[in-house]
Scaffold this motif. Structure first.
Motif, PDB file in Angstrom:
ATOM      1  N   MET A  74       0.838  -1.184   0.000  1.00  0.00           N
ATOM      2  CA  MET A  74       0.000   0.000   0.000  1.00  0.00           C
ATOM      3  C   MET A  74       0.884   1.250   0.000  1.00  0.00           C
ATOM      4  SD  MET A  74      -2.991   0.975   2.616  1.00  0.00           S
ATOM      5  CE  MET A  74      -4.517   1.139   1.809  1.00  0.00           C
ATOM      6  N   LYS A  75       0.444   2.268  -0.686  1.00  0.00           N
ATOM      7  CA  LYS A  75       1.208   3.500  -0.789  1.00  0.00           C
ATOM      8  C   LYS A  75       1.124   4.279   0.512  1.00  0.00           C
ATOM      9  CE  LYS A  75       0.610   3.937  -5.655  1.00  0.00           C
ATOM     10  NZ  LYS A  75      -0.460   3.591  -6.467  1.00  0.00           N
ATOM     11  N   SER A  76       2.190   4.965   0.790  1.00  0.00           N
ATOM     12  CA  SER A  76       2.186   5.783   2.005  1.00  0.00           C
ATOM     13  C   SER A  76       1.256   6.982   1.814  1.00  0.00           C
ATOM     14  CB  SER A  76       3.601   6.240   2.340  1.00  0.00           C
ATOM     15  OG  SER A  76       4.014   7.218   1.397  1.00  0.00           O
ATOM     16  N   GLU A  77       0.854   7.539   2.903  1.00  0.00           N
ATOM     17  CA  GLU A  77      -0.055   8.698   2.869  1.00  0.00           C
ATOM     18  C   GLU A  77       0.609   9.908   2.232  1.00  0.00           C
ATOM     19  OE1 GLU A  77      -3.320   8.906   3.606  1.00  0.00           O
ATOM     20  OE2 GLU A  77      -3.096   6.733   3.689  1.00  0.00           O
ATOM     21  N   LEU A  78       1.913  10.033   2.388  1.00  0.00           N
ATOM     22  CA  LEU A  78       2.637  11.158   1.793  1.00  0.00           C
ATOM     23  C   LEU A  78       2.572  11.090   0.270  1.00  0.00           C
ATOM     24  CD1 LEU A  78       4.456  13.634   2.125  1.00  0.00           C
ATOM     25  CD2 LEU A  78       6.404  12.073   2.128  1.00  0.00           C
ATOM     26  N   VAL A  79       2.815   9.929  -0.289  1.00  0.00           N
ATOM     27  CA  VAL A  79       2.777   9.761  -1.747  1.00  0.00           C
ATOM     28  C   VAL A  79       1.361  10.012  -2.254  1.00  0.00           C
ATOM     29  CG1 VAL A  79       3.063   8.123  -3.650  1.00  0.00           C
ATOM     30  CG2 VAL A  79       4.723   8.178  -1.779  1.00  0.00           C
ATOM     31  N   ARG A  80       0.393   9.482  -1.556  1.00  0.00           N
ATOM     32  CA  ARG A  80      -1.010   9.697  -1.937  1.00  0.00           C
ATOM     33  C   ARG A  80      -1.359  11.185  -1.907  1.00  0.00           C
ATOM     34  NH1 ARG A  80      -5.264   6.841  -2.921  1.00  0.00           N
ATOM     35  NH2 ARG A  80      -7.341   7.560  -2.434  1.00  0.00           N
ATOM     36  N   SER A  81      -0.889  11.871  -0.888  1.00  0.00           N
ATOM     37  CA  SER A  81      -1.145  13.305  -0.755  1.00  0.00           C
ATOM     38  C   SER A  81      -0.534  14.083  -1.921  1.00  0.00           C
ATOM     39  CB  SER A  81      -0.586  13.807   0.569  1.00  0.00           C
ATOM     40  OG  SER A  81      -0.681  15.193   0.645  1.00  0.00           O
ATOM     41  N   VAL A  82       0.669  13.699  -2.326  1.00  0.00           N
ATOM     42  CA  VAL A  82       1.330  14.365  -3.455  1.00  0.00           C
ATOM     43  C   VAL A  82       0.532  14.152  -4.735  1.00  0.00           C
ATOM     44  CG1 VAL A  82       3.385  14.338  -4.925  1.00  0.00           C
ATOM     45  CG2 VAL A  82       3.639  14.286  -2.442  1.00  0.00           C
ATOM     46  N   PHE A  83       0.077  12.917  -4.961  1.00  0.00           N
ATOM     47  CA  PHE A  83      -0.749  12.636  -6.141  1.00  0.00           C
ATOM     48  C   PHE A  83      -2.047  13.441  -6.127  1.00  0.00           C
ATOM     49  CE2 PHE A  83       1.550   8.472  -6.805  1.00  0.00           C
ATOM     50  CZ  PHE A  83       2.045   8.816  -8.044  1.00  0.00           C
ATOM     51  N   GLU A  84      -2.683  13.532  -4.984  1.00  0.00           N
ATOM     52  CA  GLU A  84      -3.932  14.296  -4.884  1.00  0.00           C
ATOM     53  C   GLU A  84      -3.694  15.777  -5.147  1.00  0.00           C
ATOM     54  OE1 GLU A  84      -5.273  13.251  -0.992  1.00  0.00           O
ATOM     55  OE2 GLU A  84      -6.236  11.399  -1.679  1.00  0.00           O
ATOM     56  N   ASP A  85      -2.603  16.324  -4.597  1.00  0.00           N
ATOM     57  CA  ASP A  85      -2.277  17.727  -4.851  1.00  0.00           C
ATOM     58  C   ASP A  85      -2.017  17.979  -6.336  1.00  0.00           C
ATOM     59  OD1 ASP A  85      -2.538  18.276  -2.169  1.00  0.00           O
ATOM     60  OD2 ASP A  85      -0.364  18.283  -1.763  1.00  0.00           O
ATOM     61  N   GLU A  86      -1.289  17.069  -6.962  1.00  0.00           N
ATOM     62  CA  GLU A  86      -0.989  17.205  -8.390  1.00  0.00           C
ATOM     63  C   GLU A  86      -2.269  17.103  -9.222  1.00  0.00           C
ATOM     64  OE1 GLU A  86       1.289  17.816 -11.793  1.00  0.00           O
ATOM     65  OE2 GLU A  86       1.702  18.169  -9.673  1.00  0.00           O
ATOM     66  N   PHE A  87      -3.168  16.239  -8.839  1.00  0.00           N
ATOM     67  CA  PHE A  87      -4.444  16.109  -9.544  1.00  0.00           C
ATOM     68  C   PHE A  87      -5.243  17.407  -9.455  1.00  0.00           C
ATOM     69  CE2 PHE A  87      -8.919  14.843  -9.803  1.00  0.00           C
ATOM     70  CZ  PHE A  87      -8.910  14.243 -11.052  1.00  0.00           C
ATOM     71  N   GLU A  88      -5.304  17.998  -8.261  1.00  0.00           N
ATOM     72  CA  GLU A  88      -6.028  19.264  -8.089  1.00  0.00           C
ATOM     73  C   GLU A  88      -5.368  20.394  -8.883  1.00  0.00           C
ATOM     74  OE1 GLU A  88      -8.965  19.828  -6.642  1.00  0.00           O
ATOM     75  OE2 GLU A  88      -9.047  17.653  -6.386  1.00  0.00           O
ATOM     76  N   ARG A  89      -4.054  20.419  -8.897  1.00  0.00           N
ATOM     77  CA  ARG A  89      -3.329  21.440  -9.666  1.00  0.00           C
ATOM     78  C   ARG A  89      -3.642  21.304 -11.148  1.00  0.00           C
ATOM     79  NH1 ARG A  89       1.043  22.360 -12.732  1.00  0.00           N
ATOM     80  NH2 ARG A  89       1.580  20.159 -12.853  1.00  0.00           N
TER      81      ARG A  89
END
Length: 102
Positions: free
Chosen positions: A1-16
């Protein structure tokens, strides 16, 4: 499972990406669409702008070749094409990000 930090980065990039696509689409709406062409009638040459309005092709008269400065219009048409390419790339990135988030 991916760490929460990596998931957070992906979510931020998606919103950007979403914000950028929205901004570029608004900018494209303000720019003219179509292509410029020259038509000779008699001894005079005139510029026209061709574009689609639904299924219909519209030719808009721009002016005499001598009187009309076409370079500025060509630049804005090229800017529209470039922005369209950028939007397409951003949307592909969004799909890839969504795959990673799932």
């Amino acid at each position: 499972m991916k760490s929460e930090l990596v998931r957070s980065v992906f979510e931020d990039e998606f919103e950007r990406n979403k914000r950028l696509v929205s901004r570029y689409e608004k900018e494209i709406e303000r720019l003219p669409k179509g292509a410029v062409f020259k038509r000779k009638i008699g001894n005079q040459e005139y510029y026209y702008l061709n574009y689609r309005d639904g299924k219909k092709v519209v030719s808009k008269f721009l002016g005499n070749v001598v009187d009309y400065n076409i370079e500025e219009l060509k630049e804005t048409l090229n800017k529209r094409k470039d922005l369209s390419k950028v939007i397409k790339k951003l949307k592909l990135e969004q799909k890839e990000i969504l795959k990673e988030l799932r």
